[in-house]
Motif scaffolding. Structure first.
Motif, PDB file in Angstrom:
ATOM      1  N   ASP A 196     -11.366   2.923  -1.000  1.00 51.27           N
ATOM      2  CA  ASP A 196     -10.683   2.146   0.024  1.00 51.27           C
ATOM      3  C   ASP A 196     -10.309   3.047   1.190  1.00 51.27           C
ATOM      4  O   ASP A 196     -10.739   4.205   1.263  1.00 51.27           O
ATOM      5  N   GLU A 197      -9.512   2.537   2.120  1.00 55.81           N
ATOM      6  CA  GLU A 197      -9.180   3.327   3.310  1.00 55.81           C
ATOM      7  C   GLU A 197      -8.337   4.543   2.995  1.00 55.81           C
ATOM      8  O   GLU A 197      -8.220   5.459   3.809  1.00 55.81           O
ATOM      9  N   SER A 226       0.801  -1.212   0.000  1.00 59.64           N
ATOM     10  CA  SER A 226       0.000   0.000   0.000  1.00 59.64           C
ATOM     11  C   SER A 226       0.827   1.252   0.000  1.00 59.64           C
ATOM     12  O   SER A 226       0.315   2.337  -0.213  1.00 59.64           O
ATOM     13  N   ALA A 276     -11.756   1.571  -5.994  1.00 55.55           N
ATOM     14  CA  ALA A 276     -11.390   0.190  -6.286  1.00 55.55           C
ATOM     15  C   ALA A 276     -11.217   0.017  -7.796  1.00 55.55           C
ATOM     16  O   ALA A 276     -11.719   0.817  -8.591  1.00 55.55           O
TER      17      ALA A 276
END
Length: 926
Positions: A291-292, A82, A297
């Motif tokens: 997403d966080e 990430s 996505a």
């Protein structure tokens, strides 16, 4: 990267300006000498600058300064999937934060009124990848591939926090500035909707905030550079779509003509620059769940295909109305996935040199790779085709026709799609690969330490508890009278002046070659060593007898006074295993590059494929190391592996650095940290292999009776060429590596010559290294703008007063990598501990193996200390931080261990000498 003058190479639109008039006009008379002197002084004061400087279109033209990991693939592996991706190596390119006065004149009306020499259409399709193209779904793009030149586009800009991608808005802003740009906050905000004006134009809302934010990114991108330059040059600009408005706006955020769709634009003929946004992929992506990190996505394959089809239709609607002499530049200007990709780059119509782009690959001097260009090159291409003066704020270089591509569009598309596949597979396997690599290295050091400890424990005699056995060379010293035994090691042992080996001690005269043995009942070890001067001096004259005795002096019971037939190192299968594994381990580093000769990323299980490929190549190198008579020599396997490492990387960098692209220890184009030359990690491996290889060759030459001065000269010649290749702008283009390499090589040559390394010599050598890289940088600066690398760019940054900004960013990156990558730090510490606490210091943890190797191969000491010095200085001077010594040690320590094992096999244990009585106190002591 930034141009040194507002009057660059004009291609077909103007004459190339010669460096001499340019210099004399900028710095007449003594001011030129003062400028060059200032540049060299600044180079001397900026040791923390890494190889890739910051404002050149070179391989480093697109490295993100905010991401230290971009300079080291090892740092990426520790960051996790990430984290922002990046590389090894080293190195962001930054244009002038403040536009120099010489450049600013280009933006004043009346000062850049050169007639428009062409017509350019920039078609931006955010997220477009080569795998999206299809002859049926995207016929317009397919036709462009058949007609023009194509390549993979590295779109690296300023990524959002915690995501190493380029958002659509950031990509468009980068096109506008010709330098990496970005937006504030998390996630990927959509481009703002332009506000129409009564005259048919539009204004970008929030432009001032966007422009001000660039000062916080570390790149100081000058938004509006492209649009302002065309407008001030008398050209007309039009934008179609919100993203295109960002790219085409002038410095105030205004666009003279704006249309939401191609149909609303009307007749495109009056415009010199048209920017079209085909945003179907980006719009579909924006609707995906977040997403966080507030990044959408990925799209489903069906959704991507449908969006690419609609984008192709938009492109076809505009292409059909363009004049035939229009240059069309198609670019996938950003990512629309949670992970970075290589994107589409296509050019048709007149090129900057005049003739149309032929079918083939694109290239640029910023990448020096066929089929690979950068997003900042897109801006430079439009400027060059229009015949406008290049801007120092634009760090890219024009797209030009490159090598031949497959004859059919399908073959071209497939080959370029495979390049993106390689980059994606590399991103997935790099982290796990280095995690496995570091773990195995640590376990191997533990295993080797136990093996050496077992060798010592099984080699003890069955004598009284107080007796000690010392493991001396089977080769007697040149002068037996120099061997002295003492009770009190602390009182009688003195360290030779200038000796940098903490494990090697010398006694008595500094000319003595003997080793002292301590006989204290509380001590179970002996400290042995020899002065470099005399030990290296014996290598030539006594070498033949040394090898003969070493080979013949091993017998199974020689070290057993009681005749018990105790096991010896020469018969230990465990030590043989340690030696073989050590050689394989030392060959892993160069094998990570040679693995690029095999398309492992296309095999079914990439992670297994890359490991098997690397191990197979390392196995072949190891087989060569043990294949000939050199295997019996202490430095035989070490020399073979080191020579392969040095020569392979040298040839690679001289032929375009193909092996480093998408290698697990190289650089990945998708992150744009570097595209050619030596990355920081490759430099560490290359320099270590070179110095150790020279140590092995020197030992071989001395053994054959060559005069020491001849050996030193020969080693200096190859080492000097290796340094030259590292720093030469057309080959290695490595700024920070040159001084480190010079110092490390000098330490090796000084020790090899039998002299001592003093502080004064180190200072003089360091100044010589700085002078060398300064001279290369000034030479690069004198070259035409389009051929300059980051070496010459740094000289310009010194002149512009921007060098300290670069130094500060590099220093921060170095600290970040060193502190944040605990696995590499641990590996470095364990490797050094193994070298100096296991191999070099006989204790209950191991045997005195390094001392044996020094005795049988004195040049090893010079090579080892030269390599370690180079790694340490490289650690201080490059923004890859701890990654440099970590990779250097993965080559040096295993190969040194292999040499030590062979030295143990060629030595025999001898019983301890009788304990001497304590000497009578001297008068002064009494």
């Amino acid at each position: 990267m930034p141009n040194a003058t507002p009057h660059p190479l004009q291609g077909r639109h103007g004459a190339r300006h010669h460096p001499s008039p340019r210099l004399s006009s900028l710095f007449p008379g003594r001011h030129l000498a003062r400028c060059l002197t200032t540049a060299l002084l600044a180079l001397a004061l900026t040791p923390l600058l890494t190889a890739p400087a910051t404002a050149t279109p070179s391989s480093d033209a697109v490295t993100h300064a905010a991401n230290p990991a971009e300079t080291s693939p090892l740092a990426i592996s520790a960051a996790g999937p990430s984290a922002p991706a990046g590389s090894f190596t080293s190195a962001a390119s930054v244009a002038s934060p403040h536009l120099p006065a010489a450049d600013a004149s280009a933006f004043g009306r009346g000062t850049a009124q050169a007639a428009m020499a062409g017509r350019v259409v920039i078609v931006g399709v955010p997220g477009l990848e080569w795998s999206d193209l299809d002859e049926v779904r995207t016929p317009n793009l397919w036709r462009l591939v058949a007609q023009g030149a194509s390549g993979s586009l590295s779109t690296r800009a300023v990524p959002p926090p915690d995501r190493g991608i380029t958002c659509p808005t950031a990509g468009w802003l980068t096109v506008s500035a010709g330098q990496r740009a970005g937006t504030a906050g998390k996630g990927c905000p959509e481009p703002p909707q332009p506000e129409p004006t009564p005259q048919g134009g539009a204004t970008v809302p929030g432009w001032s905030a966007l422009a001000a934010h660039q000062a916080e990114t570390g790149y100081n991108a000058q938004l509006g550079t492209l649009g302002q330059l065309v407008t001030d040059g008398g050209g007309k600009v039009a934008a179609v779509g919100p993203g295109a408005a960002l790219a085409a706006a002038d410095k105030s955020g205004n666009i003279a003509k704006y249309a939401p769709t191609p149909a609303a634009l009307g007749d495109p003929t009056p415009y010199h620059l048209i920017v079209l946004e085909a945003a179907d992929l980006a719009n579909a992506w924006a609707k995906q769940p977040l997403d966080e990190y507030e990044v959408p996505a990925p799209l489903t394959p069906a959704a991507r295909q449908e969006a690419a089809k609609r984008a192709d239709q938009q492109i076809g609607a505009l292409l059909g109305r363009l004049p035939t002499d229009t240059t069309v530049l198609v670019a996938g200007v950003s990512d629309v996935t949670p992970n970075a990709h290589l994107h589409v780059a296509i050019a048709t119509g007149p090129s900057p040199d005049g003739p149309p782009y032929p079918h083939g690959f694109l290239t640029a001097t910023s990448t020096r790779q066929d089929g690979l260009v950068a997003i900042t090159d897109l801006t430079a291409t439009a400027i060059d085709v229009l015949g406008l003066p290049a801007q120092r704020a634009v760090v890219g270089r024009p797209w030009r026709p490159g090598g031949a591509a497959p004859a059919t569009p399908s073959g071209t598309v497939a080959e370029l799609a495979d390049e993106d596949l390689a980059s994606q597979v590399l991103r997935e396997v790099r982290g796990p690969f280095f995690a496995v690599f570091v773990t195995i290295q640590l376990l191997f050091y533990a295993f080797a330490a136990l093996a050496l400890r077992r060798r010592r424990s099984t080699g003890r005699t069955a004598a009284e508890p107080g007796d000690r056995a010392t493991y001396g060379s089977s080769v007697p010293p040149a002068n037996e009278a120099d061997v002295r035994v003492a009770d009190d090691l602390d009182a009688r042992t003195s360290r030779t002046e200038g000796d940098t080996d903490p494990a090697a001690r010398t006694a008595g005269d500094t000319d003595s070659t003997a080793a002292r043995t301590a006989g204290d009942t509380d001590s179970t070890v002996a400290r042995t060593g020899s002065d470099t001067n005399s030990a290296a001096g014996r290598a030539g004259s006594d070498a033949d007898s040394t090898v003969a005795r070493a080979g013949d002096g091993v017998d199974a019971s020689a070290g057993d006074p009681g005749g018990g037939g105790r096991p010896q190192a020469s018969t230990s299968k465990l030590l043989v295993s340690v030696q073989i594994v050590a050689v394989v381990s030392g060959a892993i580093a160069v094998s990570t590059f040679l693995a690029q000769l095999v398309p492992w990323w296309s095999l079914p299980v990439p992670m297994v494929s890359v490991i098997v490929t690397i191990l197979a190549i390392a196995g072949l190198i190891t087989a060569a190391a043990f294949a000939g008579p050199w295997r019996a020599d202490v430095l035989g396997p070490l020399t073979v592996v080191s020579a392969v490492t040095s020569v392979a990387l040298l040839l690679d960098v001289m032929t375009g650095s193909k092996l480093q692209v998408n290698a697990v220890s190289g650089y990945e184009p998708v992150t744009g940290g570097r595209f050619y030359g030596f990355s920081n990690i490759a430099f560490a491996i290359y320099a270590t292999g070179t110095v150790l290889g020279l140590a092995g060759v020197a030992q071989w030459l001395l053994r054959r009776g060559l005069p020491r001065v001849v050996v030193v000269v020969l080693c200096g010649l190859y080492g000097g060429f290796a340094v030259f290749a590292d720093g030469w702008p057309s080959w290695g283009a490595d700024f920070g590596g040159v001084p480190a390499f010079v110092i490390g090589l000098a330490v090796f040559l000084i020790l090899l010559s039998g002299k001592r390394v003093s502080l004064l010599r180190l200072v003089l050598v360091g100044l010589a290294g700085v002078a060398l890289v300064g001279a290369l940088s000034v030479f690069d600066w004198l070259r035409p703008d389009s051929e300059r690398t980051h070496l010459g760019t740094f000289v310009q940054q010194v002149i512009d007063g921007e060098a300290w900004t670069v130094v500060g960013r590099k220093f921060g990156a170095m600290i970040g990598v060193t502190v944040g990558n605990w696995s590499l730090t641990l590996l470095s510490l364990v490797a050094l501990a193994f070298l100096f606490l296991v191999l070099a210091r006989p204790s209950r943890w191991g045997a005195s193996a390094l001392g044996q190797a020094y005795r049988l191969a004195p040049t090893l000491r010079a090579g080892l200390f030269g390599a370690l010095t180079c790694a340490f200085v490289g650690f201080l001077m490059n923004d890859s931080g701890i990654a440099i010594p970590a990779m250097a040690l993965t080559v040096a320590v295993p190969l040194t261990l292999a040499a030590c094992v062979r030295a143990l096999q060629l030595s025999k244990s001898t019983p301890a000498a009788p304990r001497s009585e304590r000497a009578e106190p001297r008068r002064a002591e009494a």
